[in-house]
Design an enzyme around this catalytic site. Structure first.
Site, mmCIF file in Angstrom:
data_model
loop_
_atom_site.group_PDB
_atom_site.id
_atom_site.type_symbol
_atom_site.label_atom_id
_atom_site.label_comp_id
_atom_site.label_asym_id
_atom_site.label_seq_id
_atom_site.Cartn_x
_atom_site.Cartn_y
_atom_site.Cartn_z
ATOM 1 C CD GLU A 101 -2.778 -1.396 2.377
ATOM 2 O OE1 GLU A 101 -2.774 -0.502 3.246
ATOM 3 O OE2 GLU A 101 -3.463 -2.430 2.480
ATOM 4 C CD GLU A 152 -4.663 -8.033 1.763
ATOM 5 O OE1 GLU A 152 -5.545 -7.276 2.224
ATOM 6 O OE2 GLU A 152 -3.449 -7.787 1.871
HETATM 7 O O1 9MR Z 1 -7.421 -8.494 8.423
HETATM 8 C C1 9MR Z 1 -6.570 -7.608 9.099
HETATM 9 C C2 9MR Z 1 -7.252 -7.122 10.373
HETATM 10 O O2 9MR Z 1 -7.382 -8.184 11.297
HETATM 11 C C3 9MR Z 1 -6.455 -5.988 10.988
HETATM 12 O O3 9MR Z 1 -7.168 -5.454 12.081
HETATM 13 C C4 9MR Z 1 -6.214 -4.914 9.938
HETATM 14 C C5 9MR Z 1 -5.409 -3.755 10.478
HETATM 15 O O4 9MR Z 1 -5.127 -2.829 9.473
HETATM 16 O O5 9MR Z 1 -5.510 -5.477 8.841
HETATM 17 C C6 9MR Z 1 -6.281 -6.433 8.179
HETATM 18 O O6 9MR Z 1 -5.615 -6.890 7.017
HETATM 19 C C7 9MR Z 1 -5.296 -5.886 6.048
HETATM 20 C C8 9MR Z 1 -4.071 -6.361 5.327
HETATM 21 O O7 9MR Z 1 -3.030 -6.634 6.219
HETATM 22 C C9 9MR Z 1 -3.608 -5.338 4.285
HETATM 23 N N1 9MR Z 1 -4.666 -4.998 3.382
HETATM 24 C C10 9MR Z 1 -5.933 -4.626 3.996
HETATM 25 C C11 9MR Z 1 -6.381 -5.698 4.982
HETATM 26 C C12 9MR Z 1 -7.741 -5.347 5.551
HETATM 27 O O8 9MR Z 1 -7.655 -4.181 6.306
#
Ligand code: 9MR
Length: 375
Positions: free
Chosen positions: A160, A265
């Site tokens: 990102e 994802e």
């Molecule tokens: O699924 C993840 C969630 O449990 C966390 O709280 C969150 C914090 O930012 O991150 C989520 O995963 C993210 C991933 O690492 C990067 N892309 C976006 C995903 C969804 O937010």
């Protein structure tokens, strides 16, 4: 004369034999007893794992995951705030278990993520100059990638880094090191494990402006001698957007750069988004709002069907471009694990994956598998 006709006769006999053989021995159909088997020849099918899953707390869940998936991503445990919480402290307890899990179940193991502005170790956020940033990046990337060299198959090296208009996002990395922090990160990762596949990972990668940004980013890495093997399109999508045409355009544009495309994802929200509401103030508290949480007790049949058709169309496209796609990973094994139950509004009930909260396959699962039955 007679002799000169013989080759034709031979060809005719061969063709007859061959065509009758092909009628009898058809290419075997894909084994559609699970997602991973059905798409075995196309791409890996992955899931994100949380801590309970990694620790195999529930044997039923472990059996379910190894039946359906042949690739894993760590949902949170490898992010810098967890794995490298202090400058001189690495925390490998969970990450070692994660890699052992993948090995035990014979899975493709992905690493997520090395350089990300979010879930950032607080000490990294305090870095003030390029020397300290270079030092951090070298220590962080070389140590972690080096520890799992030959065991973690691919990495999200940078996550990102782009704004929606395709420019580089303001972050502590950009502020201190400058735009070349991406080149540095990819070079360090390649040095630490030359065989691991290295990805740039981001969301909204179907939007034309951001797509241009990604293309520039990849070209810049390539022109500066950094190895990049793939683009990770996160795929946090909606029921109608992005369009199949936009997704296809992105697959084509990215693979034209000579890199693989992974869907890293994948999930599809079925809930209203506060940003779509005219005049909605996203800072407004929507928690507990019935309008914003319309299906707390189950998904209505018509939405279930829409979700199934959406997944079917997406996988149909993935199959069309299976030669360009390395992996399709869902962001969670079942609906109850999904981050979308808590974002952008906390405490909702969302239904974004192929399995419901009891791990029962949804209509979408059968639509996706049926694509392989029809092939
Ligand atoms: O699924 C993840 C969630 O449990 C966390 O709280 C969150 C914090 O930012 O991150 C989520 O995963 C993210 C991933 O690492 C990067 N892309 C976006 C995903 C969804 O937010």
């Amino acid at each position: 004369m007679i002799n000169s006709k013989k080759p034709y006769l031979l060809v005719a006999i061969t063709m007859f034999t061959f065509s009758s053989c092909t009628k009898i021995y058809k290419t075997p159909k894909a084994d559609t007893t699970s997602l991973k088997n059905a798409f075995k020849k196309d791409f890996y099918i992955g899931t994100a794992l949380n801590e309970n899953q990694i620790e195999e707390k529930d044997p039923m869940v472990t059996a379910f995951i190894s039946k359906e998936f042949n690739s894993i991503s760590p949902e949170n445990i490898m992010k810098s705030m967890f794995i490298h919480p202090e400058k001189d402290q690495f925390y490998y307890n969970m990450t070692d278990k994660y890699v052992a899990y993948g090995k035990k179940h014979n899975m493709f193991i992905h690493g997520h993520t090395l350089i990300w502005h979010s879930q950032l170790a607080p000490w990294m956020a305090e870095i003030k100059d390029s020397i300290a940033m270079a030092d951090m990046m070298k220590n962080h990337i070389s140590t972690i990638v080096g520890r799992y060299k030959g065991r973690i198959d691919s990495w999200d090296v940078v996550n990102e880094a782009l704004n929606e208009d395709g420019t580089l996002r303001k972050s502590v990395f950009l502020d201190t090191y400058g735009k070349d922090y991406l080149i540095n990160a990819f070079k360090l990762a390649a040095k630490a494990d030359p065989k691991a596949d290295l990805y740039y990972n981001d969301y909204n990668l179907c939007s034309p402006e951001k797509r241009k940004g990604v293309v520039n980013l990849v070209k810049n890495l390539q022109q500066n001698g950094a190895k990049i093997d793939g683009i990770g399109m996160q795929g946090h999508w909606q029921l109608t957007s992005p369009s199949i045409a936009e997704i296809e355009k992105s697959i084509l544009d990215y693979s034209a750069l000579g890199v693989k495309v992974a869907f890293t994802e994948l999930d599809i929200t079925v809930l209203p988004n506060p940003w779509d509401l005219q005049g909605a103030d996203v800072n407004q508290n929507f928690e507990g709002s019935e309008k914003m949480n319309p299906y707390p007790n189950g998904l209505p049949e018509n939405i279930q069907e829409q979700l199934a058709q959406r997944y079917e169309a997406i996988f149909k496209l993935f199959l069309k471009h299976q030669d360009k796609i390395s992996r399709v990973t869902f962001w969670g094994a079942n609906d109850s694990q999904s981050w979308l139950n808590d974002w952008p509004i906390k405490g909702r009930t969302n239904y974004p994956l192929l399995f419901d909260k009891s791990f029962k396959p949804k209509q979408a699962y059968y639509n996706v598998l049926n694509l392989k039955k029809q092939e």
